[in-house]
Design an enzyme around this catalytic site. Structure first.
Site, PDB file in Angstrom:
ATOM      1  N   HIS A  18       6.901   9.549   3.441  1.00 24.50           N
ATOM      2  CA  HIS A  18       7.168   9.179   4.829  1.00 24.50           C
ATOM      3  C   HIS A  18       7.067  10.380   5.764  1.00 24.50           C
ATOM      4  O   HIS A  18       6.689  10.232   6.926  1.00 24.50           O
ATOM      5  CB  HIS A  18       8.528   8.479   4.933  1.00 24.50           C
ATOM      6  CG  HIS A  18       8.532   7.165   4.200  1.00 24.50           C
ATOM      7  ND1 HIS A  18       9.641   6.629   3.601  1.00 24.50           N
ATOM      8  CD2 HIS A  18       7.518   6.285   3.947  1.00 24.50           C
ATOM      9  CE1 HIS A  18       9.318   5.475   3.034  1.00 24.50           C
ATOM     10  NE2 HIS A  18       8.043   5.251   3.222  1.00 24.50           N
ATOM     11  N   HIS A  41       0.278  -1.666   0.780  1.00 23.97           N
ATOM     12  CA  HIS A  41       1.401  -2.045  -0.100  1.00 23.97           C
ATOM     13  C   HIS A  41       2.665  -1.811   0.716  1.00 23.97           C
ATOM     14  O   HIS A  41       3.324  -0.776   0.586  1.00 23.97           O
ATOM     15  CB  HIS A  41       1.457  -1.177  -1.359  1.00 23.97           C
ATOM     16  CG  HIS A  41       0.175  -1.086  -2.131  1.00 23.97           C
ATOM     17  ND1 HIS A  41      -0.858  -0.262  -1.761  1.00 23.97           N
ATOM     18  CD2 HIS A  41      -0.232  -1.715  -3.263  1.00 23.97           C
ATOM     19  CE1 HIS A  41      -1.848  -0.387  -2.643  1.00 23.97           C
ATOM     20  NE2 HIS A  41      -1.484  -1.263  -3.562  1.00 23.97           N
ATOM     21  N   SER A 102       7.588   2.399   5.222  1.00 24.00           N
ATOM     22  CA  SER A 102       6.372   2.748   5.970  1.00 24.00           C
ATOM     23  C   SER A 102       6.094   1.785   7.136  1.00 24.00           C
ATOM     24  O   SER A 102       5.703   2.246   8.216  1.00 24.00           O
ATOM     25  CB  SER A 102       5.172   2.870   5.028  1.00 24.00           C
ATOM     26  OG  SER A 102       5.063   1.769   4.156  1.00 24.00           O
ATOM     27  N   GLU A 120       1.308  -7.215   1.850  1.00 19.85           N
ATOM     28  CA  GLU A 120       2.283  -7.190   0.748  1.00 19.85           C
ATOM     29  C   GLU A 120       2.049  -8.419  -0.128  1.00 19.85           C
ATOM     30  O   GLU A 120       2.001  -9.539   0.372  1.00 19.85           O
ATOM     31  CB  GLU A 120       3.709  -7.189   1.336  1.00 19.85           C
ATOM     32  CG  GLU A 120       4.819  -7.413   0.350  1.00 19.85           C
ATOM     33  CD  GLU A 120       4.862  -6.432  -0.811  1.00 19.85           C
ATOM     34  OE1 GLU A 120       4.835  -5.217  -0.585  1.00 19.85           O
ATOM     35  OE2 GLU A 120       4.911  -6.901  -1.967  1.00 19.85           O
ATOM     36  N   ASP A 166      -0.053   2.597  -1.496  1.00 15.41           N
ATOM     37  CA  ASP A 166       1.237   2.993  -2.088  1.00 15.41           C
ATOM     38  C   ASP A 166       1.613   2.004  -3.197  1.00 15.41           C
ATOM     39  O   ASP A 166       2.624   1.306  -3.110  1.00 15.41           O
ATOM     40  CB  ASP A 166       2.291   2.993  -0.963  1.00 15.41           C
ATOM     41  CG  ASP A 166       3.626   3.534  -1.425  1.00 15.41           C
ATOM     42  OD1 ASP A 166       3.680   4.189  -2.482  1.00 15.41           O
ATOM     43  OD2 ASP A 166       4.627   3.289  -0.724  1.00 15.41           O
TER      44      ASP A 166
HETATM   45  C1  LIG Z   1       6.067   1.480  -3.463  1.00 15.06           C
HETATM   46  S1  LIG Z   1       6.245  -0.102  -2.762  1.00 15.06           S
HETATM   47  C2  LIG Z   1       5.761   0.104  -1.103  1.00 15.06           C
HETATM   48  C3  LIG Z   1       6.686   0.892  -0.239  1.00 15.06           C
HETATM   49  C4  LIG Z   1       6.247   1.034   1.194  1.00 15.06           C
HETATM   50  N1  LIG Z   1       4.845   1.451   1.299  1.00 15.06           N
HETATM   51  C5  LIG Z   1       7.102   2.043   1.915  1.00 15.06           C
HETATM   52  O1  LIG Z   1       6.736   3.237   1.922  1.00 15.06           O
HETATM   53  O2  LIG Z   1       8.105   1.662   2.496  1.00 15.06           O
HETATM   54  C6  LIG Z   1       4.870  -0.957  -3.424  1.00 15.06           C
HETATM   55  C7  LIG Z   1       4.731  -2.379  -2.895  1.00 15.06           C
HETATM   56  O3  LIG Z   1       3.474  -2.904  -3.323  1.00 15.06           O
HETATM   57  C8  LIG Z   1       3.636  -4.275  -3.629  1.00 15.06           C
HETATM   58  N2  LIG Z   1       2.513  -4.623  -4.522  1.00 15.06           N
HETATM   59  C9  LIG Z   1       2.456  -4.561  -5.879  1.00 15.06           C
HETATM   60  N3  LIG Z   1       1.234  -4.893  -6.311  1.00 15.06           N
HETATM   61  C10 LIG Z   1       0.490  -5.149  -5.205  1.00 15.06           C
HETATM   62  C11 LIG Z   1      -0.876  -5.521  -5.004  1.00 15.06           C
HETATM   63  N4  LIG Z   1      -1.710  -5.669  -6.045  1.00 15.06           N
HETATM   64  N5  LIG Z   1      -1.310  -5.675  -3.752  1.00 15.06           N
HETATM   65  C12 LIG Z   1      -0.467  -5.506  -2.676  1.00 15.06           C
HETATM   66  N6  LIG Z   1       0.839  -5.167  -2.812  1.00 15.06           N
HETATM   67  C13 LIG Z   1       1.303  -4.993  -4.061  1.00 15.06           C
HETATM   68  C14 LIG Z   1       5.001  -4.357  -4.261  1.00 15.06           C
HETATM   69  O4  LIG Z   1       5.530  -5.667  -4.174  1.00 15.06           O
HETATM   70  C15 LIG Z   1       5.791  -3.334  -3.442  1.00 15.06           C
HETATM   71  O5  LIG Z   1       6.459  -3.952  -2.364  1.00 15.06           O
END
Ligand SMILES: C[S@@+](CC[C@H](N)C(=O)[O-])C[C@H]1O[C@@H](n2cnc3c(N)ncnc32)[C@H](O)[C@@H]1O
Length: 283
Positions: A18, A41, A102, A120, A166
């Site tokens: 972040h 993500h 994010s 998401e 992410d």
């Molecule tokens: C590390 S977290 C994201 C945190 C966010 N970027 C933040 O910094 O606040 C990863 C996210 O990706 C989602 N996710 C997992 N596989 C995914 C996919 N194939 N495509 C999109 N999102 C996915 C998960 O549900 C999760 O919410």
């Protein structure tokens, strides 16, 4: 999909990611031209650290909790001002309760003329994102696999933009998938800035991702890493890294200023190590 970011919000990896996101946006927003951001993500946008998930792991205490436990050096504080202001706005009484993900950072920093795509895949988290952000006319929430979201969103009509990758790294092959997404992004839009997060573990799984990133036809790539503990063979995060493709020319010097403080504050015992290097030079 088992991963829920609420268990990890505000940990050392979030803090690194972040802060870099905020510094990159700060630079991109200096130019008086519209910008598009794809958060591929996105998670749920902001997190209650007293909620059941974050409370159970307490990971934030070793992340944002330790960063803010004592006053920061003046130069570090100045570089972190935007991030600290967002945290302060979410916690006006000073007690750390809500942590910005994010989407929250992006939504708060972008201007009226900019555009935000929050993607998401988890249905419940996507519902939360929609409830929180879809009233904002600049925001579109999508529920696609990130690889599909990237293809759907790029190239940005604005011709300027940022993509945040992410992934949760909960299934095998995520490093390879990230490498493929980077390739698609740069093939579709060579000048876009990309942040790609990856875990650092004892196994060194990140090496192929870095090798493939080094071959991308872009204007330079930085690698910023923060190690906080010893890597164990059984797995577990020893730290994390971010690839910054087409980085702002100001970013390397800023991270050289910031990372030593992050390493001291967030490292366990003597293990804290921060580094930033050019994977490929700007041209
Ligand atoms: C590390 S977290 C994201 C945190 C966010 N970027 C933040 O910094 O606040 C990863 C996210 O990706 C989602 N996710 C997992 N596989 C995914 C996919 N194939 N495509 C999109 N999102 C996915 C998960 O549900 C999760 O919410």
């Amino acid at each position: 999909m088992n991963y829920r970011h609420a268990f990890h919000a505000g940990n050392h990896a979030d803090v690194l990611k972040h802060i870099v996101l905020m510094r990159v946006l700060d630079y991109l927003l200096r130019k008086d031209k519209p910008l598009a951001v794809l958060d591929a993500h996105a998670g749920i946008g902001r997190y209650d650290l007293k909620g059941a998930e974050a409370y159970k792991t307490g990971e934030w205490k070793d992340g944002i909790g330790r960063l803010l436990a004592e006053p920061l050096p003046e130069k570090v504080r100045a570089l972190l001002a935007t991030y600290l202001n967002i945290i302060h706005d979410l916690n006006p009484d000073g007690a750390m309760r809500f942590y910005p993900g994010s989407p929250e950072i992006i939504e708060r920093l972008l201007r009226r003329e900019d555009r935000i795509i929050l993607n998401e895949l988890h249905p419940q988290d996507a519902d939360t994102l929609t409830a929180r952000y879809s009233a904002d006319k600049r925001v579109r929430v999508t529920r696609l696999d990130a690889a599909v979201a990237v293809k759907a969103a790029l190239p940005f009509a604005e011709r300027r933009g940022l993509v945040l990758l992410d992934p949760a790294f909960e299934v095998a092959g995520e490093m390879e998938k990230s490498a493929r997404m980077l390739d698609h992004i740069i093939r579709r839009m060579q000048n876009t800035t990309v942040l790609a997060w990856y875990p650092l573990k004892a196994s060194g799984d990140e090496a192929p991702l870095l090798t493939q990133a080094a071959a991308l036809p872009c204007s330079g790539t930085l690698v910023a890493e923060l190690r906080v503990r010893e890597g164990f063979a059984e797995g577990g995060l020893a730290g994390s890294g971010l690839l910054v493709i087409n980085p702002p020319h100001t970013l390397k010097a800023e991270l050289e200023e910031l990372l030593p403080t992050l390493a001291v504050r967030l490292g366990i015992g003597e293990w804290g190590r921060g580094s930033v290097r050019e994977l490929t030079p700007p041209h």
